[in-house]
Motif scaffolding. Structure first.
Motif, PDB file in Angstrom:
ATOM      1  N   VAL A 108      -7.157  -3.480   2.587  1.00  0.00           N
ATOM      2  CA  VAL A 108      -8.325  -2.968   1.864  1.00  0.00           C
ATOM      3  C   VAL A 108      -9.367  -4.068   1.714  1.00  0.00           C
ATOM      4  CG1 VAL A 108      -9.117  -1.937  -0.299  1.00  0.00           C
ATOM      5  CG2 VAL A 108      -6.900  -1.287   0.658  1.00  0.00           C
ATOM      6  N   ASN A 115      -0.212  -4.157   2.992  1.00  0.00           N
ATOM      7  CA  ASN A 115      -0.536  -4.380   1.590  1.00  0.00           C
ATOM      8  C   ASN A 115      -2.043  -4.227   1.375  1.00  0.00           C
ATOM      9  OD1 ASN A 115      -1.778  -7.225   2.058  1.00  0.00           O
ATOM     10  ND2 ASN A 115       0.264  -7.386   2.951  1.00  0.00           N
ATOM     11  N   TRP A 116      -2.459  -4.505   0.160  1.00  0.00           N
ATOM     12  CA  TRP A 116      -3.866  -4.334  -0.199  1.00  0.00           C
ATOM     13  C   TRP A 116      -4.782  -5.355   0.477  1.00  0.00           C
ATOM     14  CZ3 TRP A 116      -6.614  -0.828  -3.180  1.00  0.00           C
ATOM     15  CH2 TRP A 116      -5.872   0.211  -3.717  1.00  0.00           C
ATOM     16  N   LEU A 174       0.817  -1.220   0.000  1.00  0.00           N
ATOM     17  CA  LEU A 174       0.000   0.000   0.000  1.00  0.00           C
ATOM     18  C   LEU A 174       0.850   1.268   0.000  1.00  0.00           C
ATOM     19  CD1 LEU A 174      -3.092  -0.550   2.349  1.00  0.00           C
ATOM     20  CD2 LEU A 174      -3.110   0.219  -0.016  1.00  0.00           C
TER      21      LEU A 174
END
Length: 460
Positions: free
Chosen positions: A240, A236-237, A228
Motif C-alpha cells: 500500500v 503486507n502494508w 494484508l
C-alpha cells in the motif's frame, strides 16, 4: 475527395501514430525478449539436443521437443508468478501473485526514486547505498525504541526516508558545490554504505545480542507492517505504501511546481537557469527525493518482508531499479507496471528452475534483453517495420487530405465552454503546472519577454 476517404486516411494516420508510440515499442521489446529467451531454452534443452541428432529423418520430434521445452518453462514461470492453476485450493493458487507483489514492493519504491533523478537529468546509480542507509536508520529506531502501536511504525518509516534522503543529498550537494559527476559519487558511496552496514552489524550498534552473525535483532511488532491478507501470505502494508509512493511521485512530477522545475532542469539546465530556477538547488532536491524513496524501500524491506537487517538487505534492488526506471520511461505509472513485471519474473523464475530445470539466469537474460531493446527503439521499429515518429509527423503535415481533418480536431479541442484557448495553452495545461511555475521561484517572476525552459530549449 469523399468524406469517407478523408476519414479513412485520418484513421490510418492515427493507427500509425499508435504503432509509433513508446508504449507499442515497450510491449514489443518485452515480446522480443521472451522470443530470444525461448530460443536459448531450446538450444540448451537436453531433449531438443537429442532429437536434433536425427532432425532430417524425423523433424517433427525436434519441433515437439522444442515446443515442450518452451511451453513447460513459461507455464512454470506463469504458475510461479501469477496463478498456480494446478493448486488444490484458491489460496494456494493465488499465493504466487502475492509473492510477486511482495517482491515488487521495494523494487517499485526504489525505482520511483531513480526515475525522479532521471527526469531531473541526473543518473543515480546509488540506489543500493541509499536503500541501505534507509534500512539502517529504520532498524536502529525500530529496535532501540519502545513506542505505542502506530507511532512506532510511523517513526520508523520517517527515519527510513530520512536516512536515504541524507545519503542521496550528499551526492546532490557535492555535485552542486564542486561539479563532481553523480555516477562516480554514487558508485563510491555505494561501497561506503555496504561496508558501513557490515561494520555496524558486527558491533553492538546493530548486531543481535549473543549472535556472531551480521544480523540485527528482529523488529518488534509495533515497528512492522501488518500483513494484508493474513498469515497465509507474506504480502503486507508495504505494498500500500508503494501505491501511495507511486501517486506521490506522479503528483510531484506532473502537478507540482518543484516537479516542473526538476523536469525543466533535466530538459535544459541553461534554459531553466535563465528562467530563474536554481539549478544547483534542484540537484540537491532531486537527489534527496530519490534517496528518500530508496530509503523508504529499505524500510519496507526490513519492516515488511525480512523483519530484521542483514548485509544483503539491498540485494540487487539498487541496480534492478535502474532497469525498471528505464523500462517505465521514468514515468511513475510506467515504473509501477515495470516493477510488477520484474517482481513477477523474479518470483516465477524460482518455480521455473525448480520444476523444469531451466536456469533462473534465463530471467536475467529476459530483463537484460528488455533493457537492450528499450534503449534502442529504432531497432525494435526496424524489426517490426514500425513507422518512426518523425516520419509520421512529416506525413501529417504534408498530407493534404488529413491536414484539414486534423486541423478541425485541434480546433474542436481548443474550444471551451466559457471561451477559447490556444493549442499551446491546451497542451501546456496537461503537461505542466503552468507556464509561470518556473518564474515562481525565490528569484521572483520571470520577465515577460523571457521564454519558458521548454520554449528556449526548442529554440536552441
Amino acid at each position: 475527395m469523399s468524406a469517407a476517404t478523408t476519414e479513412g486516411r485520418a484513421r490510418n494516420v492515427s493507427m500509425r501514430g499508435l504503432l509509433a508510440g513508446n508504449g507499442t515499442v515497450t510491449v514489443l521489446a518485452i515480446v522480443l525478449s521472451l522470443v530470444i529467451s525461448a530460443l536459448l531454452i531450446i538450444v540448451t534443452d537436453e531433449d531438443v539436443i537429442e532429437a536434433s541428432g536425427y532432425l532430417f529423418a524425423r523433424p517433427g520430434d525436434t519441433l515437439a521437443a522444442a515446443w515442450a521445452a518452451v511451453s513447460s518453462a513459461y507455464a512454470a514461470l506463469f504458475r510461479g508468478a501469477i496463478f498456480n492453476y494446478s493448486a488444490d485450493t484458491f489460496s494456494q493458487g493465488i499465493y504466487p501473485l502475492m509473492e510477486s507483489l511482495t517482491v515488487a514492493t521495494p523494487l517499485i519504491i526504489i525505482s520511483l526514486g531513480i526515475a525522479i533523478s532521471f527526469r531531473s537529468g541526473m543518473f543515480n546509480i546509488g540506489g543500493q547505498g541509499q536503500m541501505i542507509f534507509g534500512a539502517m536508520f529504520a532498524t536502529w529506531f525500530g529496535v532501540h525504541l519502545q513506542l505505542p502501536v502506530g507511532l512506532h511504525l510511523i517513526l520508523v518509516l520517517v527515519m527510513g526516508i530520512l536516512g536515504g534522503a541524507l545519503w542521496g543529498a550528499v551526492v546532490g550537494f557535492l555535485k552542486a558545490l564542486t561539479g563532481a559527476h553523480e555516477v562516480i559519487l554514487t558508485i563510491m558511496l555505494n561501497y561506503v554504505a555496504i561496508h558501513l552496514v557490515t561494520y555496524f552489524l558486527y558491533t553492538p550498534v546493530l548486531q543481535r545480542a549473543g549472535s556472531t552473525n551480521p544480523v540485527s535483532d528482529f523488529l518488534p511488532a509495533t515497528a512492522q507492517f501488518p500483513l494484508l491478507f493474513g498469515d497465509s501470505f507474506r504480502l503486507n502494508w508495504g505494498f500500500v505504501v508503494a501505491l501511495l509512493a507511486t501517486a506521490f511521485a506522479w503528483w510531484l512530477m506532473q502537478r507540482s511546481t518543484i516537479g516542473f522545475q526538476l523536469r525543466a532542469v533535466g530538459a535544459n539546465p541553461d534554459a531553466a537557469r535563465t528562467a530563474g530556477v536554481s539549478v544547483k538547488g534542484m540537484y540537491v532536491i532531486a537527489m534527496a527525493l530519490s534517496g528518500g524513496l530508496a530509503g523508504l524501500a529499505g524500510m519496507a524491506q526490513v519492516s515488511g518482508t525480512e523483519k530484521m537487517l542483514n548485509t544483503d538487505v539491498a540485494g540487487s534492488f539498487g541496480f534492478d531499479a535502474i532497469t525498471v526506471a528505464l523500462l517505465g520511461r521514468s514515468n511513475p505509472l510506467g515504473v509501477f507496471a515495470a516493477g510488477l513485471l520484474f517482481g513477477a519474473l523474479r518470483a516465477g523464475g524460482v518455480t521455473m528452475q525448480t520444476e523444469t530445470g531451466v536456469p533462473i539466469d534465463i530471467v536475467l537474460i529476459i530483463q537484460s534483453m528488455i533493457v537492450l531493446f528499450i534503449a534502442a527503439p529504432p531497432l525494435v521499429r526496424l524489426i517490426f517495420r514500425l513507422p518512426a515518429p518523425g516520419a509520421l509527423q512529416e506525413r501529417k503535415t504534408a498530407d493534404p487530405v488529413t491536414q484539414p481533418a486534423l486541423a478541425g480536431a485541434v480546433a474542436s479541442t481548443t474550444s471551451t465552454a466559457g471561451g477559447h484557448t490556444t493549442p499551446s495553452e491546451e497542451a501546456g495545461a496537461g503537461e505542466s503546472p503552468g507556464s509561470g511555475d518556473v518564474g515562481s521561484s525565490d528569484t521572483g517572476p520571470a520577465d515577460e519577454s523571457s521564454t519558458t525552459p521548454d520554449a528556449e530549449g526548442q529554440q536552441r
